[in-house]
Design a protein around this motif. Structure first.
Motif, PDB file in Angstrom:
ATOM      1  N   PRO A   1      -4.793  10.031   6.218  1.00 32.66           N
ATOM      2  CA  PRO A   1      -4.649   9.519   7.585  1.00 32.66           C
ATOM      3  C   PRO A   1      -3.950   8.163   7.585  1.00 32.66           C
ATOM      4  O   PRO A   1      -4.049   7.397   6.622  1.00 32.66           O
ATOM      5  CB  PRO A   1      -6.089   9.392   8.096  1.00 32.66           C
ATOM      6  N   GLU A   2      -3.233   7.877   8.655  1.00 34.71           N
ATOM      7  CA  GLU A   2      -2.481   6.627   8.762  1.00 34.71           C
ATOM      8  C   GLU A   2      -3.408   5.424   8.653  1.00 34.71           C
ATOM      9  O   GLU A   2      -4.492   5.405   9.220  1.00 34.71           O
ATOM     10  CB  GLU A   2      -1.724   6.591  10.095  1.00 34.71           C
ATOM     11  N   LEU A   3      -2.980   4.419   7.924  1.00 38.84           N
ATOM     12  CA  LEU A   3      -3.776   3.228   7.680  1.00 38.84           C
ATOM     13  C   LEU A   3      -3.447   2.145   8.704  1.00 38.84           C
ATOM     14  O   LEU A   3      -2.286   1.924   9.030  1.00 38.84           O
ATOM     15  CB  LEU A   3      -3.481   2.694   6.276  1.00 38.84           C
ATOM     16  N   ALA A   4      -4.469   1.482   9.211  1.00 31.93           N
ATOM     17  CA  ALA A   4      -4.287   0.343  10.113  1.00 31.93           C
ATOM     18  C   ALA A   4      -4.703  -0.920   9.357  1.00 31.93           C
ATOM     19  O   ALA A   4      -5.643  -0.902   8.560  1.00 31.93           O
ATOM     20  CB  ALA A   4      -5.135   0.506  11.365  1.00 31.93           C
ATOM     21  N   ALA A   5      -3.995  -2.015   9.607  1.00 30.51           N
ATOM     22  CA  ALA A   5      -4.272  -3.272   8.919  1.00 30.51           C
ATOM     23  C   ALA A   5      -5.701  -3.738   9.166  1.00 30.51           C
ATOM     24  O   ALA A   5      -6.370  -4.230   8.251  1.00 30.51           O
ATOM     25  CB  ALA A   5      -3.278  -4.339   9.358  1.00 30.51           C
TER      26      ALA A   5
ATOM     27  N   ILE B   1       0.844  -1.193   0.000  1.00 30.07           N
ATOM     28  CA  ILE B   1       0.000   0.000   0.000  1.00 30.07           C
ATOM     29  C   ILE B   1       0.883   1.249   0.000  1.00 30.07           C
ATOM     30  O   ILE B   1       1.758   1.396   0.837  1.00 30.07           O
ATOM     31  CB  ILE B   1      -0.907   0.042   1.245  1.00 30.07           C
ATOM     32  N   ARG B   2       0.614   2.145  -0.961  1.00 26.55           N
ATOM     33  CA  ARG B   2       1.255   3.464  -0.968  1.00 26.55           C
ATOM     34  C   ARG B   2       0.139   4.474  -0.742  1.00 26.55           C
ATOM     35  O   ARG B   2      -0.787   4.589  -1.543  1.00 26.55           O
ATOM     36  CB  ARG B   2       1.940   3.758  -2.299  1.00 26.55           C
ATOM     37  N   GLN B   3       0.229   5.174   0.373  1.00 32.67           N
ATOM     38  CA  GLN B   3      -0.818   6.148   0.697  1.00 32.67           C
ATOM     39  C   GLN B   3      -0.513   7.494   0.061  1.00 32.67           C
ATOM     40  O   GLN B   3       0.643   7.847  -0.164  1.00 32.67           O
ATOM     41  CB  GLN B   3      -0.910   6.324   2.207  1.00 32.67           C
TER      42      GLN B   3
ATOM     43  N   HIS C   1       1.818  -4.264   3.690  1.00 36.06           N
ATOM     44  CA  HIS C   1       3.140  -3.649   3.697  1.00 36.06           C
ATOM     45  C   HIS C   1       3.000  -2.208   3.227  1.00 36.06           C
ATOM     46  O   HIS C   1       2.588  -1.955   2.093  1.00 36.06           O
ATOM     47  CB  HIS C   1       4.068  -4.451   2.787  1.00 36.06           C
ATOM     48  N   LEU C   2       3.303  -1.242   4.091  1.00 35.49           N
ATOM     49  CA  LEU C   2       3.214   0.175   3.743  1.00 35.49           C
ATOM     50  C   LEU C   2       4.547   0.636   3.174  1.00 35.49           C
ATOM     51  O   LEU C   2       5.593   0.407   3.776  1.00 35.49           O
ATOM     52  CB  LEU C   2       2.866   1.001   4.972  1.00 35.49           C
TER      53      LEU C   2
ATOM     54  N   GLU D   1      10.847   1.676   4.653  1.00 35.62           N
ATOM     55  CA  GLU D   1      10.974   2.734   5.654  1.00 35.62           C
ATOM     56  C   GLU D   1       9.781   2.745   6.597  1.00 35.62           C
ATOM     57  O   GLU D   1       9.885   3.133   7.735  1.00 35.62           O
ATOM     58  CB  GLU D   1      11.065   4.097   4.934  1.00 35.62           C
ATOM     59  N   ARG D   2       8.617   2.302   6.109  1.00 32.67           N
ATOM     60  CA  ARG D   2       7.404   2.380   6.923  1.00 32.67           C
ATOM     61  C   ARG D   2       7.045   1.070   7.585  1.00 32.67           C
ATOM     62  O   ARG D   2       6.499   1.054   8.654  1.00 32.67           O
ATOM     63  CB  ARG D   2       6.254   2.879   6.051  1.00 32.67           C
ATOM     64  N   GLY D   3       7.277  -0.062   6.932  1.00 33.47           N
ATOM     65  CA  GLY D   3       7.108  -1.335   7.601  1.00 33.47           C
ATOM     66  C   GLY D   3       5.886  -2.143   7.211  1.00 33.47           C
ATOM     67  O   GLY D   3       5.083  -1.735   6.395  1.00 33.47           O
ATOM     68  N   THR D   4       5.800  -3.296   7.823  1.00 34.01           N
ATOM     69  CA  THR D   4       4.752  -4.258   7.533  1.00 34.01           C
ATOM     70  C   THR D   4       3.789  -4.330   8.715  1.00 34.01           C
ATOM     71  O   THR D   4       4.210  -4.401   9.847  1.00 34.01           O
ATOM     72  CB  THR D   4       5.364  -5.652   7.302  1.00 34.01           C
ATOM     73  N   LEU D   5       2.513  -4.310   8.407  1.00 34.63           N
ATOM     74  CA  LEU D   5       1.483  -4.449   9.431  1.00 34.63           C
ATOM     75  C   LEU D   5       1.006  -5.883   9.445  1.00 34.63           C
ATOM     76  O   LEU D   5       0.858  -6.501   8.401  1.00 34.63           O
ATOM     77  CB  LEU D   5       0.292  -3.537   9.130  1.00 34.63           C
TER      78      LEU D   5
END
Length: 87
Positions: free
Chosen positions: A24-28, A17-19, A49-50, A82-86
């Motif tokens: 707003p921040e995405l939650a899994a 996912i590329r926001q 994966h963000l 850089e942002r990580g995996t949820l």
């Protein structure tokens, strides 16, 4: 969506996912809840994966089947971008 190794099924889905900037921040869990009403249960990604940018070819198209950072993040989470995996 990409496939990542899975011990039980051989492969499972991971959504990259590329926001948009300023979104707003995405939650899994919110992504899974959104997908629940629109997709069959086996199509809902367990791994999210963000990333800040998706891999692109030199012509600006999405690079299919390639991870330009040198590897697919593990299905259970961990280091990836850089942002990580949820999970």
């Amino acid at each position: 969506m990409i496939g990542v190794p899975d011990e039980k099924y051989g492969e499972e889905l991971m959504a990259w996912i590329r926001q948009r900037p300023g979104a707003p921040e995405l939650a899994a869990e919110s992504l899974r809840a959104y997908c629940a009403g629109k997709l069959a249960h086996y199509k809902i990604p367990r791994n999210v994966h963000l990333v800040d940018a998706l891999p692109m070819t030199v012509t600006g198209q999405g690079a299919q089947g390639r991870d330009t950072r040198g590897g697919v993040p593990p299905a259970g989470g961990g280091e990836g971008s850089e942002r990580g995996t949820l999970k």
